[in-house]
Design a protein around this motif. Structure first.
Motif, PDB file in Angstrom:
ATOM      1  N   UNK A 189       0.840  -1.207   0.000  1.00 22.82           N
ATOM      2  CA  UNK A 189       0.000   0.000   0.000  1.00 22.82           C
ATOM      3  C   UNK A 189       0.872   1.253   0.000  1.00 22.82           C
ATOM      4  N   UNK A 190       0.363   2.321  -0.636  1.00 23.23           N
ATOM      5  CA  UNK A 190       1.072   3.599  -0.622  1.00 23.23           C
ATOM      6  C   UNK A 190       1.252   4.085   0.807  1.00 23.23           C
ATOM      7  N   UNK A 191       2.432   4.628   1.087  1.00 18.05           N
ATOM      8  CA  UNK A 191       2.711   5.270   2.368  1.00 18.05           C
ATOM      9  C   UNK A 191       2.661   6.777   2.169  1.00 18.05           C
ATOM     10  N   UNK A 192       1.922   7.471   3.020  1.00 20.59           N
ATOM     11  CA  UNK A 192       1.812   8.919   2.914  1.00 20.59           C
ATOM     12  C   UNK A 192       2.014   9.566   4.284  1.00 20.59           C
ATOM     13  N   UNK A 193       2.522  10.793   4.293  1.00 28.08           N
ATOM     14  CA  UNK A 193       2.660  11.509   5.562  1.00 28.08           C
ATOM     15  C   UNK A 193       1.301  12.041   6.021  1.00 28.08           C
ATOM     16  N   UNK A 194       1.068  12.000   7.311  1.00 27.31           N
ATOM     17  CA  UNK A 194      -0.194  12.471   7.901  1.00 27.31           C
ATOM     18  C   UNK A 194       0.153  13.253   9.163  1.00 27.31           C
TER      19      UNK A 194
END
Length: 167
Positions: free
Chosen positions: A43-48
């Motif tokens: 799965x894509x990893x994104x900053x939150x």
């Protein structure tokens, strides 16, 4: 006989030569764990970021976009890092309901409205429970964090959640 042997040898060498280029192709098809923008689950990893009062809390989350990814969620995982999580974005806001069936670890579920504010939090969800954990109204996303993490950081309803989706 020698001709057949030479022909077989040439065919074998040609096959080996073709396979010699495989490592460069394999590099393009590395496992997800070796790609910095993908989780081990692919799965894509994104900053939150969660803003709570004057504090900001940074996380790297997996994006569960498809119905299949959302159905799988964090089931069968045995650990979740303190600065990690999974985000379930919805195409349009809707009431959301989750359960913990086949989920080994305790989770905090943060229900996020379309304006990015946390609507409610289901804290310390009990592993393996089939009891529904639901939002109180329509939400645009649900964020799963390690159980107890929201309380530990002082995160509460009304705090703001932002993320940068790569799509």
């Amino acid at each position: 006989m020698v001709t057949r042997f030479c022909g077989a040898m040439l065919a074998t060498l040609a096959l080996v030569a073709c396979n010699a280029s495989a490592p460069s192709d394999a590099a393009a098809q590395r496992p997800a764990a070796e790609k910095p923008d993908l989780s081990p689950a692919g799965l894509d990893l994104v900053p939150l970021t969660i803003r709570s009062g004057t504090k900001s809390h940074q996380f790297t989350v997996e994006m569960a976009r498809s119905p299949q990814e959302q159905a799988q969620g964090l089931m069968f995982r045995t650990e979740l890092a303190p600065d990690a999580g999974m985000l379930f974005p919805f195409p349009t806001p809707k009431p959301a309901s989750f359960w913990m069936k086949n989920t080994v670890i305790s989770l905090d579920l943060l229900f996020i409205r379309a304006d990015g504010r946390i609507e409610s939090i289901a804290a310390n969800a009990v592993p393996y429970s089939i009891a529904p954990l639901s939002s109180t109204g329509p939400v645009a996303a649900v964020l799963e964090l390690a159980g107890g993490r929201a309380a530990e950081l002082g995160i509460k309803p009304g705090d703001t959640v932002t993320w940068r989706d790569k799509r």
